[in-house]
Scaffold this motif. Structure first.
Motif, PDB file in Angstrom:
ATOM      1  N   MET A 187      -0.092  14.859   5.887  1.00  0.00           N
ATOM      2  CA  MET A 187       1.042  15.696   5.444  1.00  0.00           C
ATOM      3  C   MET A 187       0.780  17.151   5.789  1.00  0.00           C
ATOM      4  N   SER A 188      -0.448  17.593   5.545  1.00  0.00           N
ATOM      5  CA  SER A 188      -0.800  18.984   5.798  1.00  0.00           C
ATOM      6  C   SER A 188      -0.648  19.288   7.298  1.00  0.00           C
ATOM      7  N   ASP A 189      -1.084  18.357   8.158  1.00  0.00           N
ATOM      8  CA  ASP A 189      -0.995  18.572   9.607  1.00  0.00           C
ATOM      9  C   ASP A 189       0.456  18.473  10.101  1.00  0.00           C
ATOM     10  N   VAL A 190       1.217  17.538   9.528  1.00  0.00           N
ATOM     11  CA  VAL A 190       2.610  17.385   9.971  1.00  0.00           C
ATOM     12  C   VAL A 190       3.442  18.595   9.535  1.00  0.00           C
ATOM     13  N   PHE A 191       3.228  19.090   8.308  1.00  0.00           N
ATOM     14  CA  PHE A 191       4.004  20.242   7.820  1.00  0.00           C
ATOM     15  C   PHE A 191       3.368  21.566   8.260  1.00  0.00           C
ATOM     16  N   GLY A 192       2.094  21.518   8.681  1.00  0.00           N
ATOM     17  CA  GLY A 192       1.401  22.737   9.087  1.00  0.00           C
ATOM     18  C   GLY A 192       1.152  23.665   7.912  1.00  0.00           C
ATOM     19  N   LYS A 193       1.030  23.115   6.727  1.00  0.00           N
ATOM     20  CA  LYS A 193       0.872  23.941   5.519  1.00  0.00           C
ATOM     21  C   LYS A 193      -0.189  23.348   4.602  1.00  0.00           C
ATOM     22  N   GLU A 194      -0.660  24.183   3.679  1.00  0.00           N
ATOM     23  CA  GLU A 194      -1.605  23.675   2.683  1.00  0.00           C
ATOM     24  C   GLU A 194      -0.899  22.671   1.771  1.00  0.00           C
ATOM     25  N   VAL A 195      -1.636  21.672   1.349  1.00  0.00           N
ATOM     26  CA  VAL A 195      -1.075  20.658   0.461  1.00  0.00           C
ATOM     27  C   VAL A 195      -1.754  20.746  -0.903  1.00  0.00           C
ATOM     28  N   PHE A 196      -0.947  20.697  -1.946  1.00  0.00           N
ATOM     29  CA  PHE A 196      -1.440  20.746  -3.324  1.00  0.00           C
ATOM     30  C   PHE A 196      -1.019  19.475  -4.044  1.00  0.00           C
ATOM     31  N   THR A 197      -1.786  19.085  -5.055  1.00  0.00           N
ATOM     32  CA  THR A 197      -1.311  17.995  -5.902  1.00  0.00           C
ATOM     33  C   THR A 197      -1.096  18.543  -7.312  1.00  0.00           C
ATOM     34  N   ALA A 198      -0.277  17.816  -8.069  1.00  0.00           N
ATOM     35  CA  ALA A 198       0.032  18.259  -9.426  1.00  0.00           C
ATOM     36  C   ALA A 198      -0.017  17.050 -10.338  1.00  0.00           C
ATOM     37  N   PRO A 199      -0.506  17.224 -11.581  1.00  0.00           N
ATOM     38  CA  PRO A 199      -0.484  16.082 -12.503  1.00  0.00           C
ATOM     39  C   PRO A 199       0.960  15.782 -12.866  1.00  0.00           C
ATOM     40  N   VAL A 200       1.332  14.515 -12.882  1.00  0.00           N
ATOM     41  CA  VAL A 200       2.741  14.224 -13.161  1.00  0.00           C
ATOM     42  C   VAL A 200       2.989  13.708 -14.566  1.00  0.00           C
ATOM     43  N   ALA A 201       1.923  13.225 -15.233  1.00  0.00           N
ATOM     44  CA  ALA A 201       2.141  12.675 -16.564  1.00  0.00           C
ATOM     45  C   ALA A 201       2.768  13.765 -17.432  1.00  0.00           C
ATOM     46  N   ASP A 202       3.820  13.428 -18.130  1.00  0.00           N
ATOM     47  CA  ASP A 202       4.502  14.333 -19.064  1.00  0.00           C
ATOM     48  C   ASP A 202       5.137  15.547 -18.389  1.00  0.00           C
ATOM     49  N   SER A 203       5.298  15.510 -17.066  1.00  0.00           N
ATOM     50  CA  SER A 203       5.754  16.720 -16.397  1.00  0.00           C
ATOM     51  C   SER A 203       7.164  17.140 -16.836  1.00  0.00           C
ATOM     52  N   ALA A 204       8.058  16.190 -17.092  1.00  0.00           N
ATOM     53  CA  ALA A 204       9.417  16.573 -17.517  1.00  0.00           C
ATOM     54  C   ALA A 204       9.369  17.237 -18.894  1.00  0.00           C
ATOM     55  N   ALA A 205       8.597  16.661 -19.828  1.00  0.00           N
ATOM     56  CA  ALA A 205       8.498  17.252 -21.177  1.00  0.00           C
ATOM     57  C   ALA A 205       7.795  18.609 -21.111  1.00  0.00           C
ATOM     58  N   GLN A 206       6.775  18.712 -20.259  1.00  0.00           N
ATOM     59  CA  GLN A 206       6.067  19.995 -20.068  1.00  0.00           C
ATOM     60  C   GLN A 206       7.041  21.064 -19.597  1.00  0.00           C
ATOM     61  N   GLY A 207       7.900  20.675 -18.653  1.00  0.00           N
ATOM     62  CA  GLY A 207       8.899  21.612 -18.128  1.00  0.00           C
ATOM     63  C   GLY A 207       9.773  22.117 -19.265  1.00  0.00           C
ATOM     64  N   GLY A 208      10.106  21.227 -20.216  1.00  0.00           N
ATOM     65  CA  GLY A 208      10.929  21.623 -21.372  1.00  0.00           C
ATOM     66  C   GLY A 208      10.203  22.644 -22.230  1.00  0.00           C
ATOM     67  N   ALA A 209       8.912  22.384 -22.503  1.00  0.00           N
ATOM     68  CA  ALA A 209       8.138  23.300 -23.350  1.00  0.00           C
ATOM     69  C   ALA A 209       7.992  24.655 -22.650  1.00  0.00           C
ATOM     70  N   LYS A 210       7.784  24.630 -21.325  1.00  0.00           N
ATOM     71  CA  LYS A 210       7.617  25.893 -20.591  1.00  0.00           C
ATOM     72  C   LYS A 210       8.926  26.686 -20.572  1.00  0.00           C
ATOM     73  N   ARG A 211      10.046  25.997 -20.416  1.00  0.00           N
ATOM     74  CA  ARG A 211      11.336  26.705 -20.416  1.00  0.00           C
ATOM     75  C   ARG A 211      11.618  27.295 -21.791  1.00  0.00           C
ATOM     76  N   ALA A 212      11.229  26.549 -22.850  1.00  0.00           N
ATOM     77  CA  ALA A 212      11.428  27.064 -24.211  1.00  0.00           C
ATOM     78  C   ALA A 212      10.653  28.369 -24.366  1.00  0.00           C
ATOM     79  N   ARG A 213       9.402  28.379 -23.874  1.00  0.00           N
ATOM     80  CA  ARG A 213       8.554  29.565 -23.986  1.00  0.00           C
ATOM     81  C   ARG A 213       9.145  30.731 -23.196  1.00  0.00           C
ATOM     82  N   TYR A 214       9.640  30.438 -21.997  1.00  0.00           N
ATOM     83  CA  TYR A 214      10.177  31.510 -21.145  1.00  0.00           C
ATOM     84  C   TYR A 214      11.441  32.117 -21.762  1.00  0.00           C
ATOM     85  N   VAL A 215      12.362  31.270 -22.161  1.00  0.00           N
ATOM     86  CA  VAL A 215      13.639  31.804 -22.683  1.00  0.00           C
ATOM     87  C   VAL A 215      13.389  32.515 -24.012  1.00  0.00           C
ATOM     88  N   TYR A 216      12.526  31.960 -24.828  1.00  0.00           N
ATOM     89  CA  TYR A 216      12.250  32.570 -26.139  1.00  0.00           C
ATOM     90  C   TYR A 216      11.626  33.959 -25.970  1.00  0.00           C
TER      91      TYR A 216
END
Ligand code: XUL
Length: 524
Positions: A451-480
């Motif tokens: 993927m890195s060679d085909v896109f010519g860019k650095e590749v990162f991975t991210a933990p996905v468990a609970d990612s949707a709920a995490q996004g909710g908590a982070k948005r709550a923190r940002y808006v608050y």
């Protein structure tokens, strides 16, 4: 010094999940309620009920979601390492596209919730819905309306961001209007599943979130209001009265960053929440995962699972034939494009098994062939592909560009992985900064490097468990906290650099991309 905690809730297909973070984004707690395991009395399997006489009709009882919210909050209230009283803001997310139908009595019932804190939510809100069975995203019983929208609104993707899809809410509403007219007429308000929980938490029906509303085929993505044409096609009428009645049922949508007010007294008395706890608009689950990763322009998120999905952000609205465009949940000036490719890991696995290799063996086998397979291309679709629309089949071209029946195992294995990477690359924007990989295949080091060679860019991975709920908590923190910096600077994702592009491979793949695109075009 009292702590400020933020709660993110994710009402998904099979469970309701909670994630609590503190003001420095440290995870404090996660909790979940599994619908089918913990509430057998509703008769769901994997969180849903399939209508045996119409297998394409798939729904979840709204009471199950109410009962789950009660149980989840009860469980959260039992812990000693935090108190619900410390939660200053709640946001969250839900499965996309599903709809909830209120019947007019909700107004009194929700307003009176605070006086009913001795009762469960299910009891307190009994009789508030015109329809107990909520159609969800797995439902595909709406072919008649998909055909109608597609034929009557040729520019539907240019208006709403997507062509007509079975699971999109507009199709479901059109079906209820035509075939369950008494229910439709008895409906005072229609919520998306993402606006159900904030409605209960605030004690008043919440507006639909603009980003999630893009999954309805009803919203004009540029005027940010309901499209009169789409409403009229949904109801098969030009009658202004009926159209404006549907507009009222839907209410005016609001940005995901909207503070909807403070929590209802019901939750203060029943679970000891602070009466000052703010409720922030909820959004769709895919959009919330994107908020967890702080995806912004230049990022490409590739989720490699049963199907492969590419998600990226753009600053202008570019409608696609077969992708979806949503309003960005944390940057209202950007758009999010989501393209789903049907043939992902099942195809990778099939070719691996055909070559009789384990995944460790794949790595050795790849070393036997040169990067770029000398220009040979193999395109493998186990199922009819939707992007591009090509029939199922294995298509192979040798280095001379001649169609051939078979490749050696090592060439086949390289060809399937390379063509899948090139396939993803060819639909993503030209200018990108980095690639983020998630999903099962993101653990594979060969795929990461490719993927890195085909896109010519650095590749990162991210933990996905609970990612949707995490996004909710982070948005709550940002808006608050409403800081003066953009969301992407305030809510940092948890990314790991896993591959860097190798210049000579990048050059090989950039030539191979042109060959791949030619071969793919010859299949159309
Ligand atoms: C997206 C979709 C699913 C649901 C699942 O369009 O239908 O991803 O959101 O929860």
């Amino acid at each position: 010094m009292p702590r400020s905690l933020f709660l993110g809730l994710d009402l998904s297909t099979q469970q309701l999940k909670a994630v609590i973070i503190d003001d420095s984004q440290t995870l404090i707690h996660t909790e979940s309620v599994n619908f089918s395991r913990e509430f057998t009395r509703f008769g769901t399997m994997d969180g849903v009920i399939r209508d045996l006489s119409f297998p394409s009709r798939i729904f979840t009882p709204v009471s199950l979601w109410l009962a789950s919210l009660d149980l989840l909050l009860h469980r959260l209230s039992l812990h000693s390492h935090f108190s619900l009283n410390e939660i200053v803001a709640i946001s969250g997310t839900a499965q996309q596209h599903g709809t909830v139908y209120w019947n007019g009595k909700e107004k009194t019932n929700l307003e009176r919730l605070a006086e009913m804190s001795g009762m469960s939510l299910e009891e307190a809100l009994k009789g508030s819905f015109s329809k107990e069975e909520c159609p969800i995203w797995l439902d595909s019983s709406t072919t008649e309306f998909v055909d109608k929208f597609d034929s009557e609104i040729p520019n539907l993707n240019g208006i709403t961001g997507s062509r007509a899809y079975h699971r999109f809410s507009g199709m479901q509403i059109a079906k209820i209007f035509k075939y369950e007219r008494e229910i439709y007429d008895a409906t005072s308000r229609i919520s998306l599943i993402s606006s159900l929980i904030p409605s209960i938490l605030t004690g008043t029906v919440s507006p639909i979130d603009l980003s999630d509303a893009c999954g309805m085929n009803l919203l004009d993505i540029q005027s940010l209001d309901w499209s009169p044409l789409c409403l009229s096609v949904a109801l098969d009428t030009q009658e202004e009265g009926l159209i404006s009645d549907l507009r009222c049922k839907l209410g005016r949508p609001v940005p995901s960053s909207t503070n909807l007010g403070v929590i209802s007294g019901y939750f203060v008395s029943r679970f000891s929440f602070s009466p000052l706890c703010s409720i922030i608009s909820f959004t769709g689950d895919n959009l919330s995962s994107l908020a967890d990763l702080s995806l912004s322009e230049g990022d490409v998120l590739l989720s490699l699972g049963t199907s492969d999905t590419a998600i990226f952000c753009t600053s202008s609205f570019i409608p696609l034939k077969r992708g979806h465009v949503f309003i960005h949940p944390t940057n209202p000036h950007q758009f999010v494009t989501l393209i789903c490719y049907k043939n992902g890991s099942l195809t990778r696995e099939r070719i691996r098994e055909r070559c009789r290799l384990s995944w460790d063996g794949v790595s050795d086998e790849l070393k036997k062939t040169p990067i770029g397979n000398d220009g040979a291309i193999g395109i493998y679709f186990d199922m009819d592909e939707i992007e591009p629309r090509v029939r199922a089949g294995d298509y192979r071209w040798n280095e001379e560009g001649e169609r051939v029946e078979s490749f050696s195992p090592s060439r086949d294995m390289r060809a399937v992985l390379e063509s899948q990477c090139l396939h993803l690359r060819s639909n993503c924007p030209r200018e990108i900064n980095r690639v983020i990989l998630t999903g099962g295949a993101s653990n594979n080091t060969d795929i990461r490097q490719m993927m890195s060679d085909v896109f010519g860019k650095e590749v990162f991975t991210a933990p996905v468990a609970d990612s949707a709920a995490q996004g909710g908590a982070k948005r709550a923190r940002y808006v608050y906290n409403s800081p003066d910096v953009p969301y992407s600077a305030y809510c940092t994702p948890n990314l790991t650099l896993v591959a860097r592009p190798i210049p000579e491979n990048v050059a090989t793949y950039s030539q191979l991309l042109t060959i791949y695109q030619k071969r793919e075009a010859s299949l159309l």
